[in-house]
Design an enzyme around this catalytic site. Sequence first.
Site, PDB file in Angstrom:
ATOM      1  N   LYS A 112     -43.421 -21.335  10.591  1.00  0.00           N
ATOM      2  CA  LYS A 112     -42.645 -21.119   9.363  1.00  0.00           C
ATOM      3  C   LYS A 112     -42.863 -22.236   8.348  1.00  0.00           C
ATOM      4  CE  LYS A 112     -39.289 -17.901  11.188  1.00  0.00           C
ATOM      5  NZ  LYS A 112     -39.685 -17.809  12.609  1.00  0.00           N
TER       6      LYS A 112
HETATM    7  C1  LIG Z   1     -40.042 -16.635  13.275  1.00  0.00           C
HETATM    8  C2  LIG Z   1     -40.847 -16.776  14.539  1.00  0.00           C
HETATM    9  C3  LIG Z   1     -41.561 -15.689  15.101  1.00  0.00           C
HETATM   10  C4  LIG Z   1     -41.503 -14.298  14.503  1.00  0.00           C
HETATM   11  O1  LIG Z   1     -42.159 -14.214  13.285  1.00  0.00           O
HETATM   12  P1  LIG Z   1     -41.863 -12.971  12.294  1.00  0.00           P
HETATM   13  O2  LIG Z   1     -42.576 -13.293  11.045  1.00  0.00           O
HETATM   14  O3  LIG Z   1     -40.370 -12.942  12.132  1.00  0.00           O
HETATM   15  O4  LIG Z   1     -42.374 -11.751  12.977  1.00  0.00           O
HETATM   16  C5  LIG Z   1     -42.334 -15.921  16.223  1.00  0.00           C
HETATM   17  N1  LIG Z   1     -42.388 -17.133  16.807  1.00  0.00           N
HETATM   18  C6  LIG Z   1     -41.718 -18.199  16.311  1.00  0.00           C
HETATM   19  C7  LIG Z   1     -41.804 -19.506  17.017  1.00  0.00           C
HETATM   20  C8  LIG Z   1     -40.928 -18.070  15.156  1.00  0.00           C
HETATM   21  O5  LIG Z   1     -40.247 -19.134  14.685  1.00  0.00           O
END
Ligand SMILES: *Cc1c(COP(=O)(O)O)cnc(C)c1O
Length: 462
Positions: A112
């Site tokens: 993220k």
């Molecule tokens: C947010 C997240 C996901 C999922 O990603 P999306 O874009 O919501 O599908 C997977 N793994 C981790 C570690 C995350 O923080």
Amino acid sequence: MKYISTRGKAPILTFEEAMLTGLARDGGLYLPESIPQMPSAEIAALAGLPYEEAAFRIMRPYIGDAFTDTEFQDIIARAYAGFAHAARAPVVQLAPGHHLLELFHGPTLAFKDFAMQLIGQLFEASLKRSGNRVCIVGATSGDTGSAAIDAFRGLEMVDVFILYPNGRVSEVQRRQMSTPAEDNVHALAMTGHFDDCQARVKDMFNDFAFRDEVGLAGVNSINWARVLAQVVYYFTSAVSLGAPQREVSFTVPTGNFGDIFAGYIAKRMGLPIDRLIVATNQNDILHRCLSGGDYIPDGVIPSISPSMDIQVSSNFERALFEAYGRDANATAQLMDELKAGGFTVSQGALEALRESFDSGRVSEEETRATIQRTWNETGELLCPHSAIGVHVAEQHLTPDVPMITLATAHPAKFPAAVEEASGQHPPLPLHMADLYERAERITEVDNDLGAIETLIKDRIAR
Ligand SMILES: *Cc1c(COP(=O)(O)O)cnc(C)c1O
């Protein structure tokens, strides 16, 4: 470049407006009016470029005249300067034909950071120009909040308040939210569950007097600018393995469908992607939908991959809109049916989805076994989310097309689950080795809308 809503009844916006707005006024999600094409020669020319330069070339067509080239290059440079790896998104090999895209070298150790760090700099540049301040309020089960606080800390035009469920995030996640000392970021530990935090944030957005008074803005995963930032590493990793001369496939640990949808955009831009594979944990609504067509939420079961514990996958709406041939009325109708319990995707749309997407579901036991086995066979310690990707990818390997699995978080972000599965304690990377010694700053709040709004007003009036 103009942006349209998946539900067809919101104003058409520029990139900058869509970014600052997040959710469309008709409840829909913004998408570019048309998807820019990247010719093969331009994709080939990405080979060997610094990540930032590749990011500039890939994202440039989407931003219109929001920023000059020099401004946009500076924004990108600032966004990724805090990453602990020179390649930003390095690819390592796990097995013949299977590669891991490490997306956890950012400041809060999860993918993220790629989107949030960029959006922080985009907001700051845009707001400095307009002279407006905004107040970002978000709810988190852990990763989004820590990424947002890190991305916006110390920026001049933005205050950030993150509500998280008191006692229900990992210690690393909590410390990443509570230890930044800048006084424009605020970690609020709320009584209740994640859903309660989310509900209070929704209430604040629906309280128009409050919303206007504080200049509320959202940066959750439906924000188009976040999706766009994630398109970049699909290109850089594919090119490092021979694209565009060679096809590649991706497996993506999936929750809200934002990350894998970025892969779909990359494919639509011209990157030769064979399969995009959705990997889910036991909360498998997406796997069930892509298998049988029914999208019916049935309650979240907490797992060791908490960032994928979702009931309703918000960005899936964008994929449905595309699968229905960009029919906004059909999309709006599905979303109405969802409010009443669920929907069934039409046969034609399901076939369209399956042209790009496959899926798989992984149990808790299989997740732990994959962490253990990958450690034994390769010395790579996976976080539980990444292990889910690796497990599903292994079932979809083909001899001719390299598979790239996205490693979405660093194992040290989920130390308890990783240690239980592998017997290995994942150490924090050097740049945050002192996380457990830093002073924390947390405000505890009750699940009480009025009290939370008052606190926010007091804090930003300082
Ligand atoms: C947010 C997240 C996901 C999922 O990603 P999306 O874009 O919501 O599908 C997977 N793994 C981790 C570690 C995350 O923080």
